[in-house]
Scaffold this active site. Structure first.
Site, mmCIF file in Angstrom:
data_model
loop_
_atom_site.group_PDB
_atom_site.id
_atom_site.type_symbol
_atom_site.label_atom_id
_atom_site.label_comp_id
_atom_site.label_asym_id
_atom_site.label_seq_id
_atom_site.Cartn_x
_atom_site.Cartn_y
_atom_site.Cartn_z
ATOM 1 N N HIS A 43 0.813 -1.106 -0.030
ATOM 2 C CA HIS A 43 -0.156 -0.042 0.042
ATOM 3 C C HIS A 43 0.896 1.266 0.118
ATOM 4 C CE1 HIS A 43 -3.927 1.957 1.858
ATOM 5 N NE2 HIS A 43 -3.205 2.867 1.112
ATOM 6 N N GLU A 70 -2.736 -1.868 -2.984
ATOM 7 C CA GLU A 70 -3.837 -1.034 -2.434
ATOM 8 C C GLU A 70 -3.502 0.391 -2.518
ATOM 9 O OE1 GLU A 70 -4.795 -4.005 1.199
ATOM 10 O OE2 GLU A 70 -3.770 -2.183 1.673
ATOM 11 N N HIS A 191 -7.807 -5.978 7.502
ATOM 12 C CA HIS A 191 -7.657 -5.258 8.419
ATOM 13 C C HIS A 191 -7.879 -5.507 9.945
ATOM 14 C CE1 HIS A 191 -6.578 -0.721 8.996
ATOM 15 N NE2 HIS A 191 -6.966 -0.981 10.003
#
Length: 239
Positions: A43, A70, A191
């Site tokens: 990410h 991401e 997450h």
């Protein structure tokens, strides 16, 4: 089979804290694959405080499993990088500039036009698209209207409530996941999933395509070892 994608952001954070190249991010990504990871997730953020854009370019030719990137597609720099690198999957996250970590999903209804246009850009480049959403059936329905291939359920709420009442914690996720399945959407999750709460989540939503886990997995690896930790996580997922 639910795939395990290992998020290596925290490895990059450790490397960046001292400069140099220790630990070697590219080697650890290859080791994660060798140890059983089904994919690698990164990410990158504009300040490059962990994953750097150069890392993304370096990883692409090395990886033999799925490469998932991401990021905030409202940053033109991110869009340009995706079209250059062309990962297997891009996961669109509605981060604000300078945000510490992702903390909410897209409002897929309010941002339908924008998401539809952006998703079209990536799909035309041959990249599978997933968008980050909260466990809300209306947001799932809105996601389907954008043309995305998959959604990724944001699981922090589940993780926070799991110890107190896991049945209550999982309930909205099951509803959202069932709605996604009926609408023909692929399903990812991530997450704050960890060794304590992952198996219950994955057995209650057994049609999960992929989970992306980074922070907890890297923390566990400090005690349990990198290879052993990846295998422990994989054993919790439907095979």
């Amino acid at each position: 089979m639910t795939k395990l994608s290992v998020n290596i952001n925290k490895i990059a954070t450790l490397r960046n804290s001292r400069g140099g190249n220790n630990p070697d991010l590219l080697k650890m990504a290859k080791d994660a694959e060798r140890f059983g990871a089904d994919g690698i997730t990164v990410h990158p953020r504009p300040d490059e405080r962990h994953i750097r854009y150069a890392d993304v370019r370096g990883l692409k030719p090395l990886l033999t499993t799925e490469f998932n990137i991401e990021g905030n597609c409202r940053e033109q720099k991110f869009i340009d990088l995706m079209l250059e690198v062309r990962p297997d999957q891009v996961t669109l996250v509605p981060d604000a500039l300078g945000q510490l970590t992702s903390d909410h999903g897209w409002d897929t209804i309010a941002h339908k036009a924008y998401l539809s246009e952006t998703i079209g850009i990536f799909k035309n480049a041959g990249i599978r698209v997933s968008i980050f959403v909260d466990p809300d059936e209306k947001m799932v329905e809105g996601a389907a209207d954008t043309g995305t291939d998959r959604i990724e359920l944001y699981t922090e709420q589940y993780a926070r409530q799991y110890a107190g009442n896991r049945e209550e914690a999982i309930a909205p996720y099951v509803k959202a996941a069932e709605r996604a399945r009926k609408l023909g959407l692929g399903l990812n999750a991530g997450h704050d999933l960890d060794l304590q709460n992952l198996q219950y989540f994955a057995t209650q939503i057994s049609w999960l395509d992929e989970v992306s886990i980074g922070h907890a997995l890297i923390c566990d690896a400090l005690y349990l070892g990198f290879e052993n930790t990846i295998q422990l996580y994989k054993r919790l997922l439907p095979q």
